[in-house]
Design a protein around this motif. Structure first.
Motif, PDB file in Angstrom:
ATOM      1  N   TYR A 119      -1.524  34.845 -25.116  1.00 55.07           N
ATOM      2  CA  TYR A 119      -1.422  35.336 -23.749  1.00 55.07           C
ATOM      3  C   TYR A 119      -1.679  36.834 -23.761  1.00 55.07           C
ATOM      4  CZ  TYR A 119       0.572  36.511 -19.230  1.00 55.07           C
ATOM      5  OH  TYR A 119       0.739  36.983 -17.961  1.00 55.07           O
ATOM      6  N   PRO A 120      -2.360  37.430 -22.770  1.00 55.37           N
ATOM      7  CA  PRO A 120      -2.953  36.816 -21.575  1.00 55.37           C
ATOM      8  C   PRO A 120      -4.097  35.855 -21.876  1.00 55.37           C
ATOM      9  CG  PRO A 120      -3.548  39.160 -21.726  1.00 55.37           C
ATOM     10  CD  PRO A 120      -2.562  38.892 -22.810  1.00 55.37           C
ATOM     11  N   VAL A 121      -4.352  35.004 -20.895  1.00 47.30           N
ATOM     12  CA  VAL A 121      -5.410  34.008 -21.023  1.00 47.30           C
ATOM     13  C   VAL A 121      -6.585  34.396 -20.120  1.00 47.30           C
ATOM     14  CG1 VAL A 121      -6.024  31.599 -20.558  1.00 47.30           C
ATOM     15  CG2 VAL A 121      -3.778  32.129 -21.484  1.00 47.30           C
ATOM     16  N   ASN A 122      -7.765  34.439 -20.708  1.00 39.27           N
ATOM     17  CA  ASN A 122      -8.968  34.574 -19.891  1.00 39.27           C
ATOM     18  C   ASN A 122      -9.366  33.148 -19.484  1.00 39.27           C
ATOM     19  OD1 ASN A 122     -11.645  34.601 -19.023  1.00 39.27           O
ATOM     20  ND2 ASN A 122     -12.175  36.356 -20.325  1.00 39.27           N
ATOM     21  N   VAL A 123      -9.029  32.758 -18.235  1.00 41.65           N
ATOM     22  CA  VAL A 123      -9.216  31.347 -17.872  1.00 41.65           C
ATOM     23  C   VAL A 123     -10.684  30.938 -17.822  1.00 41.65           C
ATOM     24  CG1 VAL A 123      -6.999  31.022 -16.673  1.00 41.65           C
ATOM     25  CG2 VAL A 123      -8.986  31.722 -15.375  1.00 41.65           C
ATOM     26  N   GLN A 124     -11.546  31.878 -17.491  1.00 41.61           N
ATOM     27  CA  GLN A 124     -12.975  31.524 -17.484  1.00 41.61           C
ATOM     28  C   GLN A 124     -13.448  31.170 -18.890  1.00 41.61           C
ATOM     29  OE1 GLN A 124     -15.202  30.442 -15.763  1.00 41.61           O
ATOM     30  NE2 GLN A 124     -14.742  31.034 -13.663  1.00 41.61           N
ATOM     31  N   GLU A 125     -12.921  31.915 -19.853  1.00 41.21           N
ATOM     32  CA  GLU A 125     -13.328  31.688 -21.239  1.00 41.21           C
ATOM     33  C   GLU A 125     -12.720  30.378 -21.772  1.00 41.21           C
ATOM     34  OE1 GLU A 125     -11.999  34.165 -24.915  1.00 41.21           O
ATOM     35  OE2 GLU A 125     -13.194  35.452 -23.583  1.00 41.21           O
ATOM     36  N   LYS A 126     -11.416  30.164 -21.495  1.00 40.07           N
ATOM     37  CA  LYS A 126     -10.713  29.024 -22.084  1.00 40.07           C
ATOM     38  C   LYS A 126     -10.887  27.733 -21.282  1.00 40.07           C
ATOM     39  CE  LYS A 126      -8.888  30.930 -25.711  1.00 40.07           C
ATOM     40  NZ  LYS A 126      -7.717  31.788 -25.675  1.00 40.07           N
ATOM     41  N   LEU A 127     -11.001  27.859 -19.966  1.00 37.37           N
ATOM     42  CA  LEU A 127     -11.043  26.662 -19.114  1.00 37.37           C
ATOM     43  C   LEU A 127     -12.312  26.618 -18.262  1.00 37.37           C
ATOM     44  CD1 LEU A 127      -7.272  26.681 -18.049  1.00 37.37           C
ATOM     45  CD2 LEU A 127      -8.361  25.144 -19.699  1.00 37.37           C
ATOM     46  N   GLY A 128     -13.305  27.385 -18.675  1.00 43.37           N
ATOM     47  CA  GLY A 128     -14.573  27.425 -17.938  1.00 43.37           C
ATOM     48  C   GLY A 128     -15.185  26.046 -17.772  1.00 43.37           C
ATOM     49  N   TYR A 129     -14.891  25.145 -18.721  1.00 39.85           N
ATOM     50  CA  TYR A 129     -15.449  23.786 -18.626  1.00 39.85           C
ATOM     51  C   TYR A 129     -14.955  23.068 -17.367  1.00 39.85           C
ATOM     52  CZ  TYR A 129     -10.977  22.394 -20.799  1.00 39.85           C
ATOM     53  OH  TYR A 129      -9.650  22.208 -21.088  1.00 39.85           O
ATOM     54  N   VAL A 130     -13.737  23.367 -16.926  1.00 43.88           N
ATOM     55  CA  VAL A 130     -13.225  22.734 -15.700  1.00 43.88           C
ATOM     56  C   VAL A 130     -14.001  23.270 -14.487  1.00 43.88           C
ATOM     57  CG1 VAL A 130     -11.210  22.357 -14.212  1.00 43.88           C
ATOM     58  CG2 VAL A 130     -10.923  22.454 -16.699  1.00 43.88           C
ATOM     59  N   MET A 131     -14.212  24.600 -14.473  1.00 42.75           N
ATOM     60  CA  MET A 131     -14.956  25.191 -13.368  1.00 42.75           C
ATOM     61  C   MET A 131     -16.389  24.639 -13.321  1.00 42.75           C
ATOM     62  SD  MET A 131     -12.142  26.791 -13.378  1.00 42.75           S
ATOM     63  CE  MET A 131     -11.726  27.840 -14.785  1.00 42.75           C
ATOM     64  N   LYS A 132     -16.992  24.469 -14.492  1.00 39.24           N
ATOM     65  CA  LYS A 132     -18.350  23.892 -14.562  1.00 39.24           C
ATOM     66  C   LYS A 132     -18.342  22.466 -14.020  1.00 39.24           C
ATOM     67  CE  LYS A 132     -20.749  26.462 -18.133  1.00 39.24           C
ATOM     68  NZ  LYS A 132     -19.999  26.912 -19.336  1.00 39.24           N
ATOM     69  N   ALA A 133     -17.305  21.693 -14.391  1.00 37.65           N
ATOM     70  CA  ALA A 133     -17.213  20.305 -13.913  1.00 37.65           C
ATOM     71  C   ALA A 133     -17.061  20.282 -12.388  1.00 37.65           C
ATOM     72  CB  ALA A 133     -16.040  19.597 -14.583  1.00 37.65           C
TER      73      ALA A 133
END
Ligand code: CP3
Length: 353
Positions: A119-133
């Motif tokens: 932490y902190p979490v860069n959500v685009q980096e770690k969870l970008g796959y969800v945004m792409k989906a």
């Protein structure tokens, strides 16, 4: 850059109901509508690991669309993912074990373990796959129905992170609340920040409604809920609304088992309050007032009854909620052994009201 100019929405019942506007028919969707009760899901799932599906935008999109293709009466799609992608983004290992459920082999044991989280979490980096989906699914939906994004709420996530999986009592996580209240709040604040960032990014990527799942509220009771769940639920709606600015995305809070907190949930910044099947819809309406949209709440097990009984039960539910400020759903996720045709009966009954 992702193409964020999406096809025009042709069915806006869900969004109209969320905003408290009139609707031609009661909008309906089903929690866990993409899942194991569908043979087409089981078929794809036999080829891929659960989190591989979540992490591969084309597969997550395909699974999200499965119920939409099968049932013409669904008024929303929900992006295929899981609430436990947040602990993963914080560096924890999460496995999905068949017939067991989620397992976190290295749970948080003592408050010192909080410092092991990345932490902190860069959500685009770690969870970008969800945004792409989400973005891909918005295009593939072609405006047929709106797309719902979601996250777990902080207390529910904390529960899984400490218990190392599901639990009948949440006694390890509740132990933290009683023995280390300040450290618990530190963890809940970390989760709040990550969840809020994540939901903002989902909204920017194309999610048209955002649902927050506080699935483990039933373990808390009024006092613990007031201290360890509600403030974070509220902060999330504030941060998400601030983060999305002019892009107004309605939000739903579903706190399973929180019948004792419906009044406060109605004042926590969410347009929609979801209720489970143990709550009487008329009582819920009295508690939340006229300006909130209610969502729910047929007992998921009612889908085991014969067609006629199911139709009657669904109509009873509709009569109790009324047509205004209402989104029909089950009171929790659908079970894997439900016959898909029963879902069709449920959806049709809702639209005939
Ligand atoms: O609703 C949808 O169609 C979108 C997908 C979705 C899943 N999980 C897929 C899933 C959503 C919205 C969730 C949310 C979720 N995940 C919650 C909150 C809602 C709730 O049920 O209270 C929670 C607590 C989880 C954590 C989780 N994931 C559990 C406890 C389990 C095991 C229980 C079960 O049903 O097996 C999962 C697994 C899971 N999440 C499956 C699916 C389709 C089945 C896993 C598989 O295919 O092996």
């Amino acid at each position: 850059m992702a193409d964020l100019s999406f096809p025009v929405l042709k069915n806006d019942r869900l969004l109209r109901a969320a905003r408290g506007e009139n609707v031609d028919k009661v909008p309906v969707w089903i929690m866990r509508q993409a899942g194991r009760y569908l043979p087409e899901f089981r078929e794809l799932r036999s080829k891929f690991d659960f989190f591989t599906i979540c992490q591969t935008p084309e597969l997550a999109c395909e699974v999200t669309l499965q119920p939409i293709q099968r049932f013409t009466d669904l008024d929303a799609a929900i992006i295929f993912s899981d609430i436990l992608v947040i602990p993963q983004a914080l560096g924890m290992v999460v496995e999905m074990k068949p017939s067991v459920g989620p397992v976190l082999p290295q749970p948080l044991v003592k408050p010192e373990d909080i410092s092991k989280l990345s932490y902190p979490v860069n959500v685009q980096e770690k969870l970008g796959y969800v945004m792409k989906a989400i973005t891909l699914t918005r295009h593939k939906l072609d405006g047929r129905v709106p797309l719902i994004g979601f996250s777990g709420a902080p207390w529910t996530l904390m529960g899984y992170m400490i218990e190392g999986g599901g639990s009948k009592t949440m006694s390890k996580a509740k132990h933290w609340l009683y023995e280390y209240p300040e450290k618990s709040k530190e963890l809940l604040s970390i989760l709040t920040k990550v969840v809020a960032d994540y939901l903002v990014e989902q909204g920017k990527a194309g999610a048209q409604l955002l649902q927050v799942f506080e699935s483990s509220a039933e373990y808390l009771g009024p006092e613990l809920f007031k201290q360890f769940a509600l403030p974070y639920i509220r902060e999330i709606s504030e941060l998400v609304k601030k983060g999305l600015g002019e892009k107004k995305v309605p939000m739903t809070i579903f706190a399973k088992g929180a019948h004792y907190a419906l009044e406060s949930l109605a004042n926590s910044g969410y347009e929609v309050v979801g209720i489970d099947w143990t709550v009487d819809p008329r009582e819920a309406r009295k508690k939340v007032g006229q300006n909130i949209t209610l969502q729910g709440n047929l007992d998921p097990c009612a889908l085991y009854s014969d067609e006629k009984t199911l139709t009657n039960l669904s109509n009873d539910m509709l009569n109790s909620f009324g047509k205004q400020n209402y989104i029909a759903n089950l009171g929790h996720g659908i079970y894997p052994d439900v016959e898909p045709d029963k879902v069709g009966v449920f959806l049709k009954t809702i639209h005939s009201f």
